[in-house]
Design an enzyme around this catalytic site. Sequence first.
Site, PDB file in Angstrom:
ATOM      1  N   LYS A  67     -51.152  33.624   5.329  1.00  0.00           N
ATOM      2  CA  LYS A  67     -52.522  34.224   5.404  1.00  0.00           C
ATOM      3  C   LYS A  67     -53.427  33.093   4.685  1.00  0.00           C
ATOM      4  CE  LYS A  67     -51.612  38.334   7.459  1.00  0.00           C
ATOM      5  NZ  LYS A  67     -50.483  38.018   7.819  1.00  0.00           N
ATOM      6  N   SER A  83     -51.479  37.294  13.454  1.00  0.00           N
ATOM      7  CA  SER A  83     -52.607  37.711  12.879  1.00  0.00           C
ATOM      8  C   SER A  83     -53.465  36.477  12.307  1.00  0.00           C
ATOM      9  CB  SER A  83     -52.058  38.251  11.258  1.00  0.00           C
ATOM     10  OG  SER A  83     -51.288  37.355  10.525  1.00  0.00           O
TER      11      SER A  83
END
Length: 203
Positions: A161, A124
């Site tokens: 993230k 990701s």
Amino acid sequence: MDHLPPQRAAVLAFLQRELVAGRSPSLAEIALAFGFASRNAAQKHVQALVADGLIEQTTGRSRGLRLPGGPAHLLPLAVLGRVAAGQPLGADIGLGADPDDRLWLDRRLFSPTPDYLLKVQGDSMIDDGILDGDLVGVQRSADARDGQTVIARIDGELTIKRLQRSARRLRLLPRNPAHAPIEIERGQDFAIEGVYCGLLRQG
């Protein structure tokens, strides 16, 4: 090295290569590399090199070898678990980690200076150059600025993230359009474990 017996000189050259690369070999690994029948032979070579001042050793650690003088630019970092670059995965920081199993890395690879390493699992964050299998440096911190890449704990699971912080909400943004942002709901079990400091890509 000219005064050393050939095999001991070879062991020294092996250790220097490994330590410069950020690895501190165990006695078992030295024995395996040279075909020694036991760790005792490896230990004798190491003890002799330490006595000659060619290698330094931290007592009581299975991976306590280092280059003489412990260069200031080398930083010992333990790999303490995994972090998801995708859907959060079970938090395993520290679980099964050997505190003596450290990598000696050039601290100039990182900014700020990390406290430990985590192995990335998932894709990701690929647009930020963080790939599956990378080791990321993490500095422990319970807070982070908007836009920083963080290690976050959500409902007991870890993910890496980019943090988006506003007055009304928190979001964790992936850096891969195939993944959706994670919205942090009011009252949700959420904490920042640390901030991203840089990475090491092995092999």
